[in-house]
Every structure is written in C-alpha cells, then in structure tokens.
Enzyme design. Structure first.
Site: not given
Length: 367
Positions: A107, A177, A201
């Site tokens: 990511w 992030d 999440k």
C-alpha cells in the site's frame, strides 16, 4: 433479527469484522434509526439528526485519539486511494523540495506514483530488496529537514508489518496512512499533522475515510484545488460538502461509541488486540515450521498475521477446510498469496482461539 454466526469468524483483510453489538444496532437502524423515524438508508444528509451523528462521530474520534481542538475530523470519500492523491495535491504541488516517503509494502507502494504526479519525491527507504519482510531500523532512516512532509503507512496489511514507533522529525509534518490499525491502540497522535484511514478495517463499512488534520497544516495548503478535494472546504462543511455516505458515517459513530463505552478506550482495545495476536503468533512459532510467518518477528503486525504453509497444495487444502469450518477471509492478498488472518477490533478473542484450534488440528491431520 438474528446475527449470522459466521460474522464472528470473519478474518478478512477488509471489509473486516464488526462487533456483534454494532451489527445488531445496524440491523435495527436499517428498519428505523433511533430518533430519526426512518430507515438509516433514507435519512437526509441535511437533517439535524444526521448533523448530530457527524458531530458525535467527530467528538468520539478526537477523544479516542486524545487530539486537541485544533485538529479537524473529516469524513471523506474515495478511500485511502484518494488520500494518496489529495495529500500531495495539497502539500507538494509546485514544490521544488522533495517529500519523504517510505516504501514498506504494497500500500505504501501505491502512494508513491500518485505523489510523483504532483512533485518531487524521495524514497527514504524501500523494503523491495528484502521482499518487504521487515521494516527499517532507525539507523537506516535519514529524514530531510526541508521536506514538505513525511508520508508512511503505519501497518502494511498485505505483508503483516507494523511500526511500533513514531517516525520522522518533529519539525517536518508527519502524514500517516493508518487505515488498518486506526483506533486499535493508544499513541502519540498529536505528533502527526494528518492521519487518514478508510473505514473498512476497524471502523465500519466501505464508503467513508476518516481524516484527522491539524488546522495549521490546512492553512498552508494549495489554494486552487477543486472544492471536493480541498480539506478546508470539507472542514468548513463539516464533511457535508456534497451528499456524504450517511450509512457508513452512522456505523462509524456506532463503532466509536462502542470503543468508548463498551471497550473502555484504546488502551483496553490494545490489550484485547495483543491477546489475539499472541495466540496466532504462538501457533506459528510452535508449529515446527509448518506455519511460516512472512514478517520479521520484531515487525509483526497485531492486525494482520500473514503466513505460508509448506507448499501451495497444502495452502489450498487449508483454505478449503477453513471455509468449510466457518472461517471467512483467510486467503492472502492476491499480490502475495498464502494465508492472512486479520484481527481487527471487531474480531473477538474467542474467534482467534477457534482459529488456532483449527490450525493445530489441520497441522496434526496433514502430518
């Protein structure tokens, strides 16, 4: 209304499991949201009722993170992927100085090309040469004093890597992030200028991304951005710049209320998460090499336990039998394969214990 028992055994990397009590409230709200007189799916985003939902969600996030009033809490759309672009559009466009980025996994790698569209980027460290099996030590990191900002990912969901410390310099804005470990543990969140996390999440369903941004950082952002992509415009509108994802924001409010009232805050949530992770990693370490963790032990994630079995055929059998036994979402990310057990906030310790029991039974049967 009954809750599907398989929801309690959802180990998916995202969307992740929600607490059973939150699921029950969501079921009821689909019929009629408390105080609204309507299904949550039909509540107007311009209603006073929804304005109160946004206000509580903002207050809950700020309280849980321990952030002062000079941070704005935003509920945006576009996921973390939009933040990959929105951050450099706001802070890097037109700069002659390079922003510092860490490349620690899948990511963080996605964020790099989006930043390079807007300005110069310096990759401070990359784990590509080691197959993203570990994170950098402090001795391997040399941050620039004149960087417009530092960007990194706190928890790499694909590789199962997690930082246990705050990185960077206090005189350079930290952008992080935190999509896959947001609100999972206490931390020094005031040391960050901007934090973002998509919801699917630890926070709720897909469709909303939470941003905590310091007002001082917003004051220096680019002035010629489209309103939808301007943090200041979104803050001025209290996240109702356009029609927002009402349902998703409502669930975020319920989840943060659950963390506040039922769990008792992030320290209590962290204790639960550590117990779940300890169960899984002990199963890996005590398996005589049958289960092989991907991440270096010092960098293991408490949110995502990524591992392999002796060969691809054994992994396929494991996943098939796990699915038949009621476990969901255990297949590793498509980019690396293998197995991944995600232990987000909504997953209970009992679910982790059941998975460990299954893993031991499978190991003994296979051998």
């Amino acid at each position: 209304m009954m809750i599907n028992p398989r929801n309690a055994l959802n180990f998916s990397g995202g969307p992740g499991a929600l607490a059973q009590s939150v699921l029950q409230q969501v079921q009821e709200a689909i019929q009629e949201a408390p105080g609204a007189g309507l299904s949550i799916l039909g509540v107007s985003h311009r209603s006073d009722w929804f304005a109160a939902v946004v206000a509580e969600a903002e207050a809950n996030v700020r309280m849980l993170l321990g952030l002062p009033a000079d941070y704005r809490i935003l509920f945006l759309q576009g996921g973390a992927t939009q933040q990959f672009s929105m951050v450099p559009m706001s802070l890097l466009s037109g700069s002659t100085l390079a922003a510092d980025y860490l490349h620690t996994g899948y990511w963080s790698g996605k964020a790099l090309p989006e930043a390079r569209r807007e300005g110069p980027v310096r990759t401070v460290w990359s784990g590509a040469d080691c197959g993203f099996a570990r994170l950098p030590t402090d001795a391997e990191l040399d941050f620039a004093a004149d960087a417009p900002y530092l960007h990194y990912v706190s928890n790499e969901t694909v590789e199962g890597l997690q930082f246990d410390r705050v990185l960077g310099r206090d005189d350079v804005p930290r952008i992080c992030d935190m999509s896959s470990d947001f609100l999972s543990a206490p931390g020094d969140y005031e040391r960050f200028a901007l934090i973002y996390a998509h919801a699917q999440k630890n926070l709720g369903p897909a469709g909303v991304t939470v941003v905590a941004v310091k007002e001082a950082l917003m004051a220096g952002m680019q002035r010629d951005l489209p309103g939808f992509l301007d943090y200041r415009a979104q803050a001025d509108a209290h996240s109702i710049y356009n029609t927002p994802p009402v349902f998703a924001i409502y669930v975020v409010m319920l989840v943060t209320r659950w963390l506040r009232d039922d769990i008792g805050g992030l320290a209590a949530m962290d204790a639960i998460n550590r117990k779940k992770a300890a169960l899984l990693y002990r199963a890996l370490d005590d398996s005589d090499g049958f289960y092989r963790g991907r991440a270096a032990r010092a960098d293991r994630s408490r949110m995502n336990v990524a591992f392999n079995l002796p060969d691809a055929a054994t992994e396929r059998a494991f996943l098939q039998q796990a699915e038949a036994a009621g476990f969901s979402g255990l297949a590793g990310h498509r980019s690396v394969g293998g197995v991944r057990a995600s232990l987000y906030n909504g997953l209970e310790i009992e679910a982790a214990a059941k998975l460990v029991e299954f893993m031991e039974g499978f190991r003994l049967q296979w051998r």
